[in-house]
Write a protein that holds these residues in place. Sequence first.
Motif, short mmCIF file in Angstrom:
data_model
loop_
_atom_site.label_atom_id
_atom_site.label_comp_id
_atom_site.label_asym_id
_atom_site.label_seq_id
_atom_site.Cartn_x
_atom_site.Cartn_y
_atom_site.Cartn_z
N VAL A 1 -8.36 1.47 -7.71
CA VAL A 1 -8.44 0.84 -6.39
C VAL A 1 -7.06 0.43 -5.91
O VAL A 1 -6.75 0.52 -4.71
CB VAL A 1 -9.39 -0.38 -6.44
CG1 VAL A 1 -9.26 -1.23 -5.19
CG2 VAL A 1 -10.83 0.09 -6.60
N PHE A 2 -6.20 0.01 -6.81
CA PHE A 2 -4.87 -0.45 -6.41
C PHE A 2 -3.80 0.64 -6.49
O PHE A 2 -2.61 0.35 -6.47
CB PHE A 2 -4.46 -1.67 -7.23
CG PHE A 2 -5.06 -2.95 -6.70
CD1 PHE A 2 -4.42 -3.68 -5.72
CD2 PHE A 2 -6.29 -3.39 -7.16
CE1 PHE A 2 -4.98 -4.84 -5.21
CE2 PHE A 2 -6.86 -4.54 -6.67
CZ PHE A 2 -6.21 -5.28 -5.68
N ASP B 1 0.54 2.45 -2.30
CA ASP B 1 0.71 0.99 -2.17
C ASP B 1 0.07 0.48 -0.88
O ASP B 1 0.37 -0.62 -0.42
CB ASP B 1 2.19 0.60 -2.21
CG ASP B 1 2.99 1.23 -1.08
OD1 ASP B 1 2.41 2.01 -0.31
OD2 ASP B 1 4.20 0.95 -0.97
N SER B 2 -0.84 1.27 -0.32
CA SER B 2 -1.54 0.85 0.89
C SER B 2 -2.67 -0.11 0.52
O SER B 2 -3.15 -0.13 -0.62
CB SER B 2 -2.10 2.06 1.64
OG SER B 2 -2.99 2.78 0.82
N THR B 3 -3.09 -0.90 1.49
CA THR B 3 -4.16 -1.88 1.25
C THR B 3 -5.50 -1.32 1.69
O THR B 3 -5.57 -0.41 2.53
CB THR B 3 -3.86 -3.18 2.01
OG1 THR B 3 -3.71 -2.88 3.41
CG2 THR B 3 -2.59 -3.83 1.51
N SER B 4 -6.57 -1.87 1.11
CA SER B 4 -7.91 -1.37 1.43
C SER B 4 -8.93 -2.49 1.26
O SER B 4 -8.66 -3.52 0.63
CB SER B 4 -8.27 -0.20 0.51
OG SER B 4 -8.43 -0.64 -0.83
N VAL C 1 9.46 -6.02 1.15
CA VAL C 1 8.22 -6.59 0.59
C VAL C 1 7.23 -5.46 0.34
O VAL C 1 7.00 -4.62 1.22
CB VAL C 1 7.62 -7.63 1.55
CG1 VAL C 1 6.31 -8.18 0.99
CG2 VAL C 1 8.61 -8.77 1.79
N ARG C 2 6.66 -5.42 -0.85
CA ARG C 2 5.69 -4.37 -1.15
C ARG C 2 4.66 -4.86 -2.16
O ARG C 2 4.93 -5.80 -2.93
CB ARG C 2 6.38 -3.11 -1.66
CG ARG C 2 7.16 -3.26 -2.95
CD ARG C 2 7.89 -1.96 -3.27
NE ARG C 2 8.48 -1.95 -4.60
CZ ARG C 2 9.68 -2.38 -4.90
NH1 ARG C 2 10.43 -2.90 -3.94
NH2 ARG C 2 10.15 -2.31 -6.14
N LEU C 3 3.50 -4.22 -2.15
CA LEU C 3 2.43 -4.56 -3.07
C LEU C 3 2.83 -4.20 -4.50
O LEU C 3 3.48 -3.17 -4.73
CB LEU C 3 1.16 -3.80 -2.68
CG LEU C 3 -0.12 -4.08 -3.49
CD1 LEU C 3 -0.61 -5.48 -3.23
CD2 LEU C 3 -1.20 -3.06 -3.10
N LEU C 4 2.45 -5.05 -5.45
CA LEU C 4 2.73 -4.74 -6.85
C LEU C 4 2.00 -3.47 -7.27
O LEU C 4 0.85 -3.25 -6.86
CB LEU C 4 2.30 -5.90 -7.75
CG LEU C 4 3.00 -7.24 -7.56
CD1 LEU C 4 2.48 -8.25 -8.57
CD2 LEU C 4 4.51 -7.09 -7.70
N PRO C 5 2.62 -2.62 -8.09
CA PRO C 5 1.91 -1.44 -8.61
C PRO C 5 0.66 -1.87 -9.37
O PRO C 5 0.58 -2.97 -9.92
CB PRO C 5 2.93 -0.78 -9.54
CG PRO C 5 4.26 -1.31 -9.09
CD PRO C 5 4.01 -2.68 -8.58
#
Length: 829
Positions: A721-722, A737-740, A675-679
């Motif tokens: 930001v993303f 792909d880190s969150t903030s 599972v990973r954040l969308l680019p």
Amino acid sequence: MPVPCSDRSRWVMRWSPILAVVLVMMGSEVRGQTPAALSVIPAPIVLSGPAAGQQIAVTLSYTDGSVRDVTSIARLAVGSEGVARVSERGVVRPLRDGATRLHVEASGYAVDVPIQVQRASSVRPVSYRLDVSAVLSKAGCNMGACHGNLNGKGGFKLSLRGDDPRLDWVSLTHDTFARRTDPGAPARSLVLLKPTGQVPHEGGIRFNASSPEAAVLKEWVAQGAHDDEASAPRLKRLSVFPVERIAAPGALAQQLVITAEFEDGTLRDVTRQASYDVSDPTIAGVTSDGRVEARRACETTVAVRYLAGRAISRLAFLRDRPGFVWHDVPECNVIDTHVFAKLKAFRVAPSGLASDPVFLRRAYLDAIGRLPAPGEVRAFLADREPGKRDRVIDRLLTRPEFADFWALKWADLLRNEEKTMGQKGVWVFQRWLRDQVARDLPLDVFARQLVSATGSTWSNPPASFYRTNRDPETCAETIGQVFLGVRLQCARCHNHPFDVWTQDDYYGLAAFFANVQRKEINNIRRDEFDKFEINGDEAIYVSGRPQTIQPRSGVMMDPKPPRAPRPELGDDPDALDDLALWLTRDNPQFTRNIANRVWYHLTGRGIVDPVDDFRDSNPPSNPALLDALAGELVRNGLRLRPLVALIMKSRTYQLDAVPNETNAGDEVNFSHAIVRLLPAEVLLDAISDALDEPGQFRRAPRDSRAVQLPGVTAEGDFLKVFGKPDRLLSCECERSDSTSLAQAFQLINGEAIREKLVADNNRLGALLKVKASEESIVDELALAILGHALDDEGKAGVLRHVAGAGDRRKAWEDIAWAMLNSKEFLLRH
């Protein structure tokens, strides 16, 4: 003779050049497993000289094929002849010349190993090259954090990791008025007093005053502290036992045996003298005498160093799962064969197959970087014919969005950004990249065009490679990182501390680019004081002989590929064609690197990870899988699409992201989807697709998608930001792909979402204008945003919210906003 430990046991003795084994057909139970054999490495044992020693490793094998190191619990005894002795840790040392046997018992089994001692009374002086240099490395004295630092520490400088023994000898014996070594009073030498803590030492105590390391230093100083460069044999090869091992479930330790082979034909056990580095020190460590101790079930790689030699031991310590039963899983292609073979060996069950909606969404996002439209979802779910997943994959790979999305990945690596490319240049290069992907140009041809290109960067776009890589060193590092998957940067200043690359390798590669020149055809700088800005065309050409100076040795280096023969250039000043051919023609590392990168982009983790860090101490998690992918890439002419199709059609790729009891902690063996954040660009386009409201970019044609944008100049904050990279590095790691917290603010009330959400003619507006029913609106939104219909409970909750709202349009905006902020939408799963 082997000694049976039970009257009921039958034994058979089998001799081999390296081990002696007793097979016992009956024996005691160990953790529910039935032992079958006991073996000792090495066998026979040969000790030459009074200072010789031999570490042994004792292995217990079981009837199911598993093995366990039992060195620490084995009972060891040497024959009564007084020829040799053995320590509790399994080190055999000589007493006098002669022959005897080492008797080993463990878990009711026994084996006798022959011992031969020779020249026990001879005297071998301590060798600076073989012994002292090893002690300095073992103690960490020549590490970068200590005296191996560029500037040394406390006025004492050593070469990094002992790369230059002659320089180190001068520092030890001549610097500071030779205070570090005192042959008249060896015990008072600073080289001995400081690491043993007898005088203050900023680096602390490195070894005890009574240790073998201290004895080596003291004896060397007493002998005159000479450099024996002329007489010491050179190291030919370093080997480790075991090279690779999967330990029996529950085992958490493994004794290593390190053997140095020298050019004069002699062998020497250097287990105690070798230095050890583990891939993850938080899960495993290595004692000074080579015993690997894991803190929990894990996979680990131990990098072994002795002098200039290196060796690798790959170890796996399995969880004890007494009730585990492997159930055969259908295999779709060669990928599944290798992935499932490892999972079976590791007693890990793969997750189940992803559902049709999850697979479809994943396939669209990974292949073309966009969501399936509601109609495409309905058609796929309604298809009852076998092979529908393969058919949708084939269709995706022929869509124009495939070229857009995969060109974006190359644009990141090749650093297509405005400062060095210019406003027009980024469009020209991006268009060229996209065209090559659309043509499915063989990747070796693609690489050769980039490396050997010259001329105008506008009329010959691959020459733009030399706009972002503006000096020979940067060119060499980019070639290594992008096309070979290796990081050469360390070798710019010194030999690579963790890999085989030397400074000669580095500057030999850099020399290929030493005569690459650039001429500005037109350059309209927006900032006249920024000399690095190039906003116009450039011409790339070669002039003069390609040579560069190796800064440490001062030698003028001609072009030479790392670990390869020097090309015959003659009078031709252009060495780029020679480099391009070496790089791509019959170069297994080129194909392994490309295969690994494609796998990474489709699964979220490289088989070698990080993907640009191939080295012996960072081996593939599944070597057979990587070799198979590289082989398929070659078989299909090094074309991208067949490899992408092979991976996506495997069951491994189509596994669910939901883990089971056995694979919940697995991060490296692809037993479940990652599972990973969308680019950033994909996420912005997904919001546009979900709401049917195309994005508008001032510097791009109308209705362009974010993945089609060249360069890095983002309009608005969303892409930055993303995690959209600045493209300052030729590294996948630059894309985050880190969150903030800033991402949360963008999703809650950012301009990118808000404007699309309230647009009159978006998906919501169109549905409301045709007076669609509430049920059809919720179904359409769910299919467009999440890729599947809501269950009855979810749908009922949505309808209750809408029914109780005063403003129907705003109520539906609330629902769409909530779906867009859900993990199910934001993540690839």
